[in-house]
Write a protein that holds these residues in place. Sequence first.
Motif, PDB file in Angstrom:
ATOM      1  N   ILE A 194       0.853  -1.190   0.000  1.00 25.12           N
ATOM      2  CA  ILE A 194       0.000   0.000   0.000  1.00 25.12           C
ATOM      3  C   ILE A 194       0.886   1.235   0.000  1.00 25.12           C
ATOM      4  CG2 ILE A 194      -1.809   1.246   1.221  1.00 25.12           C
ATOM      5  CD1 ILE A 194      -2.688  -1.391   2.444  1.00 25.12           C
ATOM      6  N   VAL A 195       0.663   2.118  -0.957  1.00 23.95           N
ATOM      7  CA  VAL A 195       1.398   3.375  -1.073  1.00 23.95           C
ATOM      8  C   VAL A 195       0.371   4.506  -1.047  1.00 23.95           C
ATOM      9  CG1 VAL A 195       2.966   4.751  -2.468  1.00 23.95           C
ATOM     10  CG2 VAL A 195       3.192   2.260  -2.439  1.00 23.95           C
ATOM     11  N   THR A 196       0.503   5.409  -0.092  1.00 29.03           N
ATOM     12  CA  THR A 196      -0.421   6.529   0.041  1.00 29.03           C
ATOM     13  C   THR A 196       0.356   7.822   0.201  1.00 29.03           C
ATOM     14  OG1 THR A 196      -0.546   6.223   2.432  1.00 29.03           O
ATOM     15  CG2 THR A 196      -2.194   5.084   1.101  1.00 29.03           C
ATOM     16  N   HIS A 197      -0.363   8.917   0.163  1.00 29.42           N
ATOM     17  CA  HIS A 197       0.234  10.231   0.400  1.00 29.42           C
ATOM     18  C   HIS A 197       0.157  10.514   1.892  1.00 29.42           C
ATOM     19  CE1 HIS A 197      -0.842  11.542  -3.989  1.00 29.42           C
ATOM     20  NE2 HIS A 197       0.029  10.556  -3.929  1.00 29.42           N
ATOM     21  N   LEU A 198       1.299  10.544   2.544  1.00 24.60           N
ATOM     22  CA  LEU A 198       1.342  10.718   3.993  1.00 24.60           C
ATOM     23  C   LEU A 198       2.086  11.991   4.353  1.00 24.60           C
ATOM     24  CD1 LEU A 198       2.274   7.057   5.005  1.00 24.60           C
ATOM     25  CD2 LEU A 198       0.017   8.099   5.099  1.00 24.60           C
ATOM     26  N   SER A 199       1.653  12.614   5.414  1.00 24.26           N
ATOM     27  CA  SER A 199       2.365  13.781   5.925  1.00 24.26           C
ATOM     28  C   SER A 199       3.601  13.311   6.697  1.00 24.26           C
ATOM     29  CB  SER A 199       1.459  14.602   6.835  1.00 24.26           C
ATOM     30  OG  SER A 199       2.203  15.619   7.480  1.00 24.26           O
ATOM     31  N   PRO A 200       4.774  13.900   6.430  1.00 30.60           N
ATOM     32  CA  PRO A 200       5.979  13.462   7.147  1.00 30.60           C
ATOM     33  C   PRO A 200       5.993  13.878   8.610  1.00 30.60           C
ATOM     34  CG  PRO A 200       6.461  15.372   5.784  1.00 30.60           C
ATOM     35  CD  PRO A 200       5.039  14.986   5.479  1.00 30.60           C
ATOM     36  N   ASP A 201       5.102  14.799   8.971  1.00 36.70           N
ATOM     37  CA  ASP A 201       5.115  15.326  10.335  1.00 36.70           C
ATOM     38  C   ASP A 201       4.167  14.585  11.264  1.00 36.70           C
ATOM     39  OD1 ASP A 201       6.862  17.282   9.401  1.00 36.70           O
ATOM     40  OD2 ASP A 201       5.191  18.539   8.755  1.00 36.70           O
ATOM     41  N   ARG A 202       3.444  13.611  10.745  1.00 39.39           N
ATOM     42  CA  ARG A 202       2.464  12.910  11.566  1.00 39.39           C
ATOM     43  C   ARG A 202       2.720  11.411  11.503  1.00 39.39           C
ATOM     44  NH1 ARG A 202      -3.397  14.768   9.976  1.00 39.39           N
ATOM     45  NH2 ARG A 202      -3.833  13.530  11.834  1.00 39.39           N
ATOM     46  N   LYS A 203       2.640  10.763  12.626  1.00 44.72           N
ATOM     47  CA  LYS A 203       2.822   9.319  12.696  1.00 44.72           C
ATOM     48  C   LYS A 203       1.669   8.626  11.992  1.00 44.72           C
ATOM     49  CE  LYS A 203       4.503   5.368  14.113  1.00 44.72           C
ATOM     50  NZ  LYS A 203       5.744   4.822  13.539  1.00 44.72           N
ATOM     51  N   SER A 204       2.002   7.762  11.032  1.00 43.49           N
ATOM     52  CA  SER A 204       0.972   7.071  10.277  1.00 43.49           C
ATOM     53  C   SER A 204       0.379   5.935  11.099  1.00 43.49           C
ATOM     54  CB  SER A 204       1.540   6.520   8.966  1.00 43.49           C
ATOM     55  OG  SER A 204       0.580   5.738   8.298  1.00 43.49           O
ATOM     56  N   MET A 205      -0.948   5.852  11.098  1.00 45.50           N
ATOM     57  CA  MET A 205      -1.660   4.775  11.776  1.00 45.50           C
ATOM     58  C   MET A 205      -2.294   3.831  10.764  1.00 45.50           C
ATOM     59  SD  MET A 205      -1.149   5.701  14.897  1.00 45.50           S
ATOM     60  CE  MET A 205      -2.312   4.740  15.832  1.00 45.50           C
ATOM     61  N   LEU A 206      -1.857   3.911   9.492  1.00 46.50           N
ATOM     62  CA  LEU A 206      -2.510   3.144   8.442  1.00 46.50           C
ATOM     63  C   LEU A 206      -2.375   1.645   8.661  1.00 46.50           C
ATOM     64  CD1 LEU A 206      -4.065   3.265   5.795  1.00 46.50           C
ATOM     65  CD2 LEU A 206      -1.889   3.371   4.574  1.00 46.50           C
ATOM     66  N   HIS A 216      13.517   5.007   0.576  1.00 47.95           N
ATOM     67  CA  HIS A 216      14.392   6.118   0.228  1.00 47.95           C
ATOM     68  C   HIS A 216      13.994   7.322   1.070  1.00 47.95           C
ATOM     69  CE1 HIS A 216      15.711   3.853  -3.368  1.00 47.95           C
ATOM     70  NE2 HIS A 216      14.453   3.450  -3.400  1.00 47.95           N
ATOM     71  N   GLU A 217      14.990   7.915   1.689  1.00 51.25           N
ATOM     72  CA  GLU A 217      14.722   9.079   2.538  1.00 51.25           C
ATOM     73  C   GLU A 217      14.120  10.196   1.689  1.00 51.25           C
ATOM     74  OE1 GLU A 217      14.836   9.597   5.647  1.00 51.25           O
ATOM     75  OE2 GLU A 217      15.728   7.712   6.308  1.00 51.25           O
ATOM     76  N   ASP A 218      13.052  10.731   2.196  1.00 53.74           N
ATOM     77  CA  ASP A 218      12.382  11.832   1.508  1.00 53.74           C
ATOM     78  C   ASP A 218      12.901  13.141   2.079  1.00 53.74           C
ATOM     79  OD1 ASP A 218      10.783  12.885  -0.351  1.00 53.74           O
ATOM     80  OD2 ASP A 218       8.897  12.185   0.483  1.00 53.74           O
ATOM     81  N   ASP A 219      13.633  13.855   1.253  1.00 49.63           N
ATOM     82  CA  ASP A 219      14.207  15.122   1.698  1.00 49.63           C
ATOM     83  C   ASP A 219      13.093  16.022   2.223  1.00 49.63           C
ATOM     84  OD1 ASP A 219      15.384  17.632   1.946  1.00 49.63           O
ATOM     85  OD2 ASP A 219      16.791  17.249   0.315  1.00 49.63           O
ATOM     86  N   PRO A 220      13.205  16.515   3.450  1.00 53.81           N
ATOM     87  CA  PRO A 220      12.129  17.354   3.988  1.00 53.81           C
ATOM     88  C   PRO A 220      11.889  18.622   3.193  1.00 53.81           C
ATOM     89  CG  PRO A 220      14.076  17.450   5.389  1.00 53.81           C
ATOM     90  CD  PRO A 220      14.322  16.356   4.401  1.00 53.81           C
ATOM     91  N   VAL A 221      12.880  19.031   2.417  1.00 52.25           N
ATOM     92  CA  VAL A 221      12.714  20.232   1.591  1.00 52.25           C
ATOM     93  C   VAL A 221      12.248  19.880   0.187  1.00 52.25           C
ATOM     94  CG1 VAL A 221      13.876  22.263   0.661  1.00 52.25           C
ATOM     95  CG2 VAL A 221      14.481  21.411   2.934  1.00 52.25           C
TER      96      VAL A 221
END
Length: 1019
Positions: free
Chosen positions: A38-50, A95-100
Amino acid sequence: MTALQPLVVGIGASAGGIPALEGFFRSLDDECGMAFVIVTHLSPDRKSMLDRIVARYTRMPVLTATDGLRVEPEHVYVMPEGRFMTIRDGALWLHEDDPVRRERKPVDVFFAALAEDQGDHAVGIVLSGGDSDGTLGVRFIKEHGGVTLAQGRDGSAPANPEMPENARASGGIDFFEPVEQMPARLMQIRHDAVTPAPLDHEQEASAQVQQEIAKILRSRTGRDFSGYKAKTFLRRVARRMKVVGCATPETYLQRLHDEPGETAELFRDLLINVTGFFRDAEAFEALRTQVIARLLDGRGADEAIRIWVPGCATGEEVYSLGILLHEALNDIAHPPRVQLFATDIDEDALTVARAGRFPAQLLTGVSPERRQRFFRKDGAAFVICKEVRDMCIFSPHSVIGDPPFSRMDLVSCRNLLIYMDAGLQDQVIPTFHYALKPGGYLFLGSAEGVSRHAHLFGPIDKRSRIFQSRGHDGAPRRLPMSVEGMALNHTASPHSRRIIATADRPLRKLVEAQVLDRHAPAHVVVTTEGEITFYSSNTGRYLEAPRGAPNRDLIDMARRELRIDLRAALRQSQKTLRPAMRQVLMLENEGHDGFLVEIVVEPLETSLSSEPLFLVLFKYLSEAQPLLEQIEEAAPDEAQEAVERELRELRERLQSIIEEYETALEELKSSNEELVSVNEEAQSTNEELEASKEEMQSLNEELTTINGELSSSVEELDRANSDLQNLYAATQVATIFMDGKLVIRNFTPAASAFFNLRDSDVGRPLTDLASHLDFPGLEARVREVFQTGEGFEQRLAAQRNDQSYLVRLMPYRDHGEGIGGVVVTIVDVSTLAMAERLQRKLFTELNDRVRDLLAAAIDMTSGARHGAASLDAFADDLTKRLHGMARTCELLIETGWTTVPIDALVKTGLVEIDPARVARISEEIRLRPRQALQLGLILNELALGAGRGGVREGEAPVIAWRLEEGWMTLEWQERGGSSTGMARRIEALATRITALGGLGEIRDTAEGPLFALRLPLET
């Protein structure tokens, strides 16, 4: 697909994806033998509960993906936040997602990796989402033989249909259906669609299958696919076999015979729709500078430029050419007409092309300036402008089976030839040559070329694949029917090229033609590469067809003894641009005979081609005779001279060979430099692409971060809005939010009762609406509050239905404490007003009661004092009177100071006489507290007086009452005594009777005195 290797199902989702995932996994068998990622659009600032959410709907293990985690069947893997994911060798890689610089298309990234890693074992599913992510990924999966699905609108429709709808519009979706039906579809693909027979292993069997299927396609669609490359054709057939569940080619052939709809599906899969705006921008730039500028040079308004684009697909390439031409036409005062003939065999693609409407993601190759100039935004899509659209004519046409167009200035056929085998290319490329005018241009894709047809096209820009049509012989062009026919035309006898005289041809031209044909020296016309473009008659003595494939190279076709001198002369003429001559001894009869030939090479001046041409003449100098005779006849000096001449020629030949070697060496150095330059340009381009990628990633990261923040803010806003709505509903307070111009910005449901408000009234001035409030100064008060910033409230008098309201006007202050409007609050205070009225009434009654009690006490004290003989008697009499008043007050308290029944009041007042001795009691009458108190005191006084006034022993007074027209009449009948004594007692009660508004009357009757008291009843 094999039974040993499981399917790997990639699931892409975004907004609204949680309900879709729930519907999918609830309908899925846990023992399905497939792996899910499963691949979704997630916010990097919030812990995913998916992972926890999905685990509620399935008993399969649900894992958060980690680096290098192997994909196992009957497991579910969820991409973590702050990363994007790929798959390689059956393992997940993070792969690390660059925060910028965030990756905005994680679904496309994973689907592309899944297609390359799993091939036909890949399945892509696009669920609800508000973006185009996944559109490109499903095309990758489908191209590699996988199966694609998208969430349809039937059943549980997607909350946000943009992602599945965009994927479907791209043509990359096999099944468009509800999520509840997808598990059954996957099980069908898993169990029924095993790997088709290895079509490409047995070449003969594969060719037979291709011909059978091509025959069915030709009979039902009219299109011939027999010339398509076998590997491409069979790969697409194998994919359809997997989709429909056919295990062998025989079963699929039978399905094609039985189901015409499957033929249409296979036809769509075989069509090539790989296109895009300005695909390979450098090639289009070369076309603009090197071709379009030449096409427009010298053209006037009475002329037309004709361009043919075969295999146009959905029209992006056609419109790209139209944009280039429109830009060039703007610089011409009287521009020529432009006609773009775009053809394809795919009717659906032509429908899209005619509409000229494209989603934004397909315009990535269009610069912002061109997008603004040549496209009109229509919703989420862009429509080509009318000026460019009017240039283009779209029509169905097969470049293989239909007659070609003619008199074209340019043919643009990019990335179509790569799907054809060599035989089909040898048919199509001469067709393009026939369609072009002499000197017309051919524009091909980066992986295509005309190397086997160099006699038809010369290069203009090899790197950009731009070629020019050759047609220097002046003969009319014929429609090519086959490669063999064209080869025969090139090797035809010289007599087949003779010019036939006609009756209207002038005699001079006829003579010149015959002299050239019969008496002129043999000659040919060649290019700078030595390729022959024209033959004269009588060249067979000097040229011969080489062994092997057909070849038009002059050096290869020249006889062996001519080649060295011919190469040297051609090189010299190319270098000096002047005629070059050589004499060569030709040998015959196995070297016994010989003759001299003079070779002349000179530049040819012509305007038919921009490519330099050279005329090569073979002049016959002497008759053939035996060499021994020539040697014997030659004098010694002549022999010496011949030897010296031969030596000089050998030296010249050697020098020519040296020069050619040096030239070739220089060309190799130049080619090496070009390769180095190309490599540097490629590296530079790669660096630019990397920089652009980093910039895009940075932008994506910023957008994702902002999107996460906005999502959080939206959630908080939703909660606040929900709380506010519940607060409005719970309080039922009418509230209206307005700006300084009295324009309504928001309101609560309760406000609708006062101003007939509806949702559509937001944005309208409040003064435009009718009001049920009697508040004529509302508008002025609102403006005053907005200007002064001071609140105002006013209670409105009772309105309809005796309702009272409190109107409160308060300034609306923003974050900067500025006044942005006015808040009008209307509170129903009817209950408060009623309570206030009741309180005032109670106060009044309390005052009246206190006054009445005090007055009664004074009267009782006065009466007891006048009638008492002693102090003890006074005290005893006063005590009885006070007890009587107390009993009346207790009765009022028991009834809550509301109303008192008269019978209870009589019983309480006659306690001194024993109420059991009352003769009769009349109808029910209830008295208000004030009347009840006074009447109770009067009855008590009458009872006390009756005991002292001469009433006969054992006789009780008779009391009766009745109600007549709002007046109560109470009669007190005594037995014995005198009316004079009763009159004295009644006189002491006159003050109380008057306070009640009553009338008293004493009458003498046979039984004794009767006192009648009439009182008006209080309501």
